[in-house]
Design an enzyme around this catalytic site. Structure first.
Site, PDB file in Angstrom:
ATOM      1  N   ASP A 128       0.854  -1.183   0.000  1.00 18.82           N
ATOM      2  CA  ASP A 128       0.000   0.000   0.000  1.00 18.82           C
ATOM      3  C   ASP A 128       0.893   1.237   0.000  1.00 18.82           C
ATOM      4  O   ASP A 128       1.840   1.344   0.785  1.00 18.82           O
ATOM      5  CB  ASP A 128      -0.900  -0.012   1.244  1.00 18.82           C
ATOM      6  CG  ASP A 128      -1.868   1.157   1.268  1.00 18.82           C
ATOM      7  OD1 ASP A 128      -3.009   0.975   0.834  1.00 18.82           O
ATOM      8  OD2 ASP A 128      -1.462   2.248   1.729  1.00 18.82           O
ATOM      9  N   ILE A 129       0.596   2.180  -0.896  1.00 14.41           N
ATOM     10  CA  ILE A 129       1.401   3.395  -1.000  1.00 14.41           C
ATOM     11  C   ILE A 129       1.224   4.225   0.267  1.00 14.41           C
ATOM     12  O   ILE A 129       0.098   4.458   0.730  1.00 14.41           O
ATOM     13  CB  ILE A 129       1.014   4.215  -2.241  1.00 14.41           C
ATOM     14  CG1 ILE A 129       1.302   3.407  -3.517  1.00 14.41           C
ATOM     15  CG2 ILE A 129       1.761   5.542  -2.289  1.00 14.41           C
ATOM     16  CD1 ILE A 129       0.955   4.125  -4.792  1.00 14.41           C
ATOM     17  N   GLU A 178      -5.017   2.275  -3.793  1.00 10.12           N
ATOM     18  CA  GLU A 178      -3.548   2.309  -3.868  1.00 10.12           C
ATOM     19  C   GLU A 178      -2.923   1.007  -3.402  1.00 10.12           C
ATOM     20  O   GLU A 178      -1.732   0.960  -3.101  1.00 10.12           O
ATOM     21  CB  GLU A 178      -3.001   3.471  -3.033  1.00 10.12           C
ATOM     22  CG  GLU A 178      -3.221   3.362  -1.541  1.00 10.12           C
ATOM     23  CD  GLU A 178      -4.559   3.908  -1.076  1.00 10.12           C
ATOM     24  OE1 GLU A 178      -4.683   4.215   0.109  1.00 10.12           O
ATOM     25  OE2 GLU A 178      -5.484   4.037  -1.917  1.00 10.12           O
TER      26      GLU A 178
END
Length: 587
Positions: A465-466, A508
């Site tokens: 996950d960003i 994301e």
């Protein structure tokens, strides 16, 4: 500028090039530049293909080494590679020279002395039989003949009949002196097991892989039967000779299959490169062509072919549905136009009847004697005029309705054509990043799980996950967020292996499948991916933006399913977020 066509023009340009390049005007330099400009080769440098082929054909081909040399020379001639031809030939001759260095003279002298000497239990007849046996079994292999004759001489020196009994006698002596008779007693059993294992390998592992070569498969089964029957040294030596020939045939088969594979890939590449010239509109085929091009440009693997097959089936199904709707829309336009033409014909017929009736009314008016006779005629004229007016208004309304329907149908056709082209492009799965979408991930998950269980290998799953993605969106805008997702997906594709799978799981979040990778190695892979993402800055409006991600990695177990393993990876990723972000946590 046109190329020089006549010898005069070529010679003139050659002299110009000599002057411009400041090359000494020697005959060799002139000849080299002349042929360079003319696009020809000097006659003295032609590759002597016919002569070299004749030389290769005259060489003997009675042994596997000689057959291998003939094949190597033939390939060198095909490639017009004089250096390879020379290397293969000199290497073979050097090998013969090494063979000739064997001390045959000394060996023959020892053989004569041992023949004349008296040995307990050995008669000249038994010596002759054993010598003939060695000569018959190794006459085609000088190295093997030399070693077997040495063994025979040692056996005669110890009173044995053949060279194989020397090893047996030595082993028996060791067994007698050994304090562990149980180990010695188990050696024949071990030898039988090894023989059976060898035969099993030939019958199953090798023969089953030669379905396209039934003769070689039969040879493998014959060799399996031979190794089971081999009990004496001469039978074993004969089996080894046949096994070497079989191995050489397998080598030739592998080379042929590799050449066939290259040819097929070249043919496929040629078709893909020229397919646009065979069709008038390739918008609907762009995605499919791109998939095939990716396959033939990379090393072939069953995983990539399965993935391409699934993607093509999906897009072809969607396109077939859209194309059916497109054909229905076009057919509707045809029917509307046909109905309109029929209505125009009816209107034209009504108009013609109206003109005929008007002419009749005009005749009645001309022949009328008083005004009272005109009243009925005028009433009929008004009635017919009113009818034709009503028909004209109805035709006008129908024309407008038909025009509107045609416009709607044309808009639908354009929409369907655009959807067809877009669907072909969306064979890349996720429209934004080009990674797999959720549906594609489910299919690949099933395939990878089945492959891991079938081959008894491991499968690791990572969820990343960003970091601070919402802040990135709020500060730089959603377009920057989309470009950041694309940048991350591209970095994953360039860093990971071809057999690894990248999918956009949502927002994301991305899921990565790492087949045949233990959890320690998978953690290192994600760490390396973090470093690559840090080195390859994301540019937004020509400004560097640092993007990081937190990831959780886990390894599948026998009890796991896709939902449970992703949940465990999500928990590990949450721990990475809690411990400072830009981390990889395994669980």
């Amino acid at each position: 500028m046109s190329s020089p066509a006549t010898p005069f023009e070529i010679a003139r340009d050659t002299l110009k090039q000599l002057a411009q390049r400041r090359i000494a005007p020697t005959p060799d330099n002139y000849q080299t530049l002349y042929h360079e400009i003319a696009g020809t080769k000097p006659s003295g440098t032609d590759f002597p293909e016919r002569q070299l082929r004749s030389l290769a054909a005259a060489l003997p081909k009675s042994s596997p080494d000689q057959l291998r040399l003939a094949r190597q020379l033939d390939e060198a001639v095909k490639a017009a590679n004089w250096e390879a031809y020379q290397n293969h030939l000199t290497g073979f001759i050097n090998g013969l020279a090494e063979t000739q260095k064997l001390a045959w003279g000394e060996l023959i002298g020892d053989l004569m002395r041992q023949w004349q000497a008296r040995h307990p239990g050995l008669t000249p007849a038994r010596k002759r039989d054993s010598l003939e046996h060695v000569l018959a079994g190794s006459a085609s292999n000088s190295d093997n003949l030399f070693s077997r004759l040495q063994g025979l001489l040692r056996a005669w020196g110890q009173g044995s009949e053949n060279e194989g009994n020397l090893a047996v006698d030595t082993e028996e002596t060791a067994k007698t002196d050994s304090p562990e008779p149980t180990v010695a007693a188990s050696e024949p059993q071990l030898l039988n097991e090894i023989r059976e294992l060898f035969a099993f390998t030939l019958e199953t592992a090798i023969a089953s892989q030669l379905a396209d070569s039934p003769q070689l498969a039969e040879d493998a089964r014959t060799l399996a039967a031979d190794v089971r029957r081999a009990r004496r040294v001469d039978e074993t030596q004969a089996f080894l000779a046949r096994l070497k020939r079989f191995a050489f045939k397998l080598e030739l088969l592998a080379e042929d299959q590799q050449e066939l594979r290259k040819s097929l890939l070249g043919l496929m590449r040629l078709l893909v490169e020229n397919i646009t010239e065979l069709i008038t509109d390739d918008r609907w085929l762009q995605g499919q062509i791109e998939v095939v091009r990716e396959i033939i440009d990379k090393p072939l693997s069953q995983r990539s072919i399965d993935d391409a097959e699934r993607r093509l089936k999906e897009v072809l199904f969607k396109q077939s549905q859209l194309k059916a709707s497109l054909l229905d829309a076009r057919e509707a336009i045809k029917q509307m136009l046909a109905g309109f033409v029929d209505h125009l014909a009816d209107f034209a017929g009504a108009t013609s009847d109206y003109h005929d009736k008007i002419e009749g009314f005009a005749a009645k008016i001309s022949s009328a004697d008083d005004v009272s006779q005109l009243e009925s005629v005028l009433a009929e004229v008004m009635r017919e005029t009113r009818n034709i007016q009503i028909n004209a208004l109805r035709s006008h309304d129908e024309l407008r309705q038909t025009e509107q329907k045609v416009k709607e149908a044309e808009a639908r056709i354009h929409e369907l054509e655009h959807e067809l082209a877009r669907t072909s492009i969306l064979v890349r799965h996720d429209q934004l990043t080009g990674a797999l979408n959720r549906h594609g991930l489910e299919d690949m998950f099933d395939k990878e799980i089945a492959r891991a269980r079938r081959h008894e290998t491991v499968l690791c799953v990572a969820l990343l996950d960003i970091d601070n993605f919402k802040k990135l969106n709020d500060s730089l805008g959603h377009d920057a967020g989309d470009q950041a997702l694309i940048h991350l997906a591209n970095t994953c594709r360039t860093t990971l292996r071809p057999q690894d799978t990248v999918a956009r799981y949502g927002g994301e979040e991305f899921v990565i499948l790492l087949p045949e990778t233990h959890i320690e190695d998978a953690t290192m892979v994600l760490t390396r991916l973090q470093r690559e993402l840090t080195k390859n800055f994301f540019l937004h409006d020509n400004e560097k933006v640092l993007i990081t991600f937190s990831a959780g990695v886990t390894q599948m177990t026998e009890q796991d399913n896709p939902t449970s393993v992703i949940k465990r990876a999500d928990e590990a990723m949450y721990k990475a977020k809690q411990t400072g972000k830009n981390r990889v946590v395994s669980q």
